[in-house]
Design a protein around this motif. Structure first.
Motif, short mmCIF file in Angstrom:
data_model
loop_
_atom_site.label_atom_id
_atom_site.label_comp_id
_atom_site.label_asym_id
_atom_site.label_seq_id
_atom_site.Cartn_x
_atom_site.Cartn_y
_atom_site.Cartn_z
N ASP A 82 10.21 -13.49 -8.15
CA ASP A 82 11.04 -14.33 -9.03
C ASP A 82 11.21 -15.74 -8.45
N ALA A 83 11.17 -15.82 -7.11
CA ALA A 83 11.34 -17.12 -6.44
C ALA A 83 10.01 -17.83 -6.22
N GLY A 84 8.92 -17.24 -6.74
CA GLY A 84 7.61 -17.88 -6.59
C GLY A 84 7.00 -17.75 -5.21
N ILE A 85 7.43 -16.72 -4.48
CA ILE A 85 6.93 -16.49 -3.11
C ILE A 85 5.84 -15.43 -3.14
N ASP A 86 4.79 -15.64 -2.36
CA ASP A 86 3.70 -14.66 -2.24
C ASP A 86 4.24 -13.31 -1.78
N THR A 87 3.77 -12.23 -2.37
CA THR A 87 4.18 -10.89 -1.94
C THR A 87 2.96 -10.04 -1.64
N ARG A 88 3.14 -9.12 -0.71
CA ARG A 88 2.10 -8.15 -0.37
C ARG A 88 2.77 -6.80 -0.11
N CYS A 89 2.04 -5.73 -0.41
CA CYS A 89 2.52 -4.39 -0.07
C CYS A 89 1.47 -3.70 0.80
N LEU A 90 1.93 -3.12 1.88
CA LEU A 90 1.05 -2.37 2.77
C LEU A 90 1.68 -1.01 3.00
N ASP A 91 1.11 0.00 2.39
CA ASP A 91 1.70 1.35 2.43
C ASP A 91 1.38 2.02 3.76
N HIS A 92 2.42 2.29 4.55
CA HIS A 92 2.20 2.91 5.87
C HIS A 92 1.58 4.30 5.75
N LYS A 93 1.79 4.94 4.61
CA LYS A 93 1.26 6.31 4.44
C LYS A 93 -0.27 6.32 4.32
N ALA A 94 -0.85 5.15 4.10
CA ALA A 94 -2.30 5.07 3.96
C ALA A 94 -3.01 4.95 5.32
N PHE A 95 -2.22 4.97 6.40
CA PHE A 95 -2.80 4.76 7.74
C PHE A 95 -2.59 5.97 8.63
N GLU A 96 -3.55 6.14 9.54
CA GLU A 96 -3.45 7.23 10.53
C GLU A 96 -2.62 6.75 11.71
N GLY A 97 -1.31 6.89 11.60
CA GLY A 97 -0.46 6.58 12.74
C GLY A 97 0.05 5.14 12.75
N ARG A 98 1.05 4.94 13.60
CA ARG A 98 1.77 3.68 13.67
C ARG A 98 0.90 2.52 14.12
N GLU A 99 0.07 2.76 15.14
CA GLU A 99 -0.74 1.66 15.69
C GLU A 99 -1.71 1.11 14.65
#
Length: 216
Positions: free
Chosen positions: A52-69
């Motif tokens: 709404d404020a015209g700021i770039d957004t991104r989503c990175l789903d942690h569930k799509a990765f094997e582990g925290r690192e």
């Protein structure tokens, strides 16, 4: 005129602190600019606030990765694409790996709803009430490898009232968060705030162990 300080904000939820940051950077004289907002949850309302404020957004789903690192490595790559001078955690519900924290050492801030070092972790308002504390509040700190343990920048202190519930206390603490987080980000953007070997520095002077205290 000072250079613009690009900021990336990480969040997982509603983004009320993000909104306070957006509002504070739109005053016309702010050296901070929010370059992007990144969430690990696609349904985080904070992404809508940013959009709404015209700021770039991104989503990175942690569930799509094997582990925290693996997730943190991808997150670093995503953040660094925006080349920020500062990374701000605003309700980002992920414990960050040591490698991530080291990568952003001295330019990674977090806000926590307690008067650190008291009540690291969750359920801070309930714990303050159960302990019979007369004061409670919130803290902005540099992030280090110790959870909620980095050098304190600023703390807002509020009195605990007899009739307080965790909800009423949370509400009053939130309103203080919305004041002190933009303040700390502005200090950093103006070049006044930095992380030294002994702790947080404001205007070149070492802050007390409790940071800069604001009482209401």
């Amino acid at each position: 005129m000072s250079q613009t300080c690009d900021v990336v904000v990480l969040l997982s939820g509603s983004g009320s602190n993000l909104q306070a940051l957006i509002d504070s950077t739109r005053t016309g004289d702010s050296p901070a600019r929010i370059a992007a907002v990144i969430s690990n949850r696609a349904d985080a309302y904070g992404l809508q606030r940013a959009s709404d404020a015209g700021i770039d957004t991104r989503c990175l789903d942690h569930k799509a990765f094997e582990g925290r690192e693996a997730f943190d490595a991808a997150l670093i790559e995503l953040i660094d694409a925006f080349n920020p001078k500062l990374v701000v955690l605003a309700g980002f519900m992920r414990i960050l790996s040591a490698g991530f924290v080291r990568h952003y050492q001295g330019r990674l801030l977090n806000i926590h709803p307690s008067l650190l070092p008291k009540y690291k972790g969750l359920h801070t308002h309930q714990r303050a009430l159960e302990a019979g504390d007369t004061e409670h509040g919130c803290s902005v700190h540099f992030v280090t490898e110790e959870l909620d343990g980095g050098p304190l920048v600023v703390q807002a202190v509020i009195p605990v009232e007899l009739q307080d519930s965790p909800q009423s206390l949370a509400q009053r603490v939130h309103s203080q968060e919305h004041l002190i987080y933009p303040m700390a980000v502005r200090w950093f953007a103006e070049g006044r705030l930095s992380l030294g070997e002994q702790g947080a520095l404001l205007d070149g002077k070492l802050l007390a162990a409790s940071g800069h205290l604001i009482r209401t």
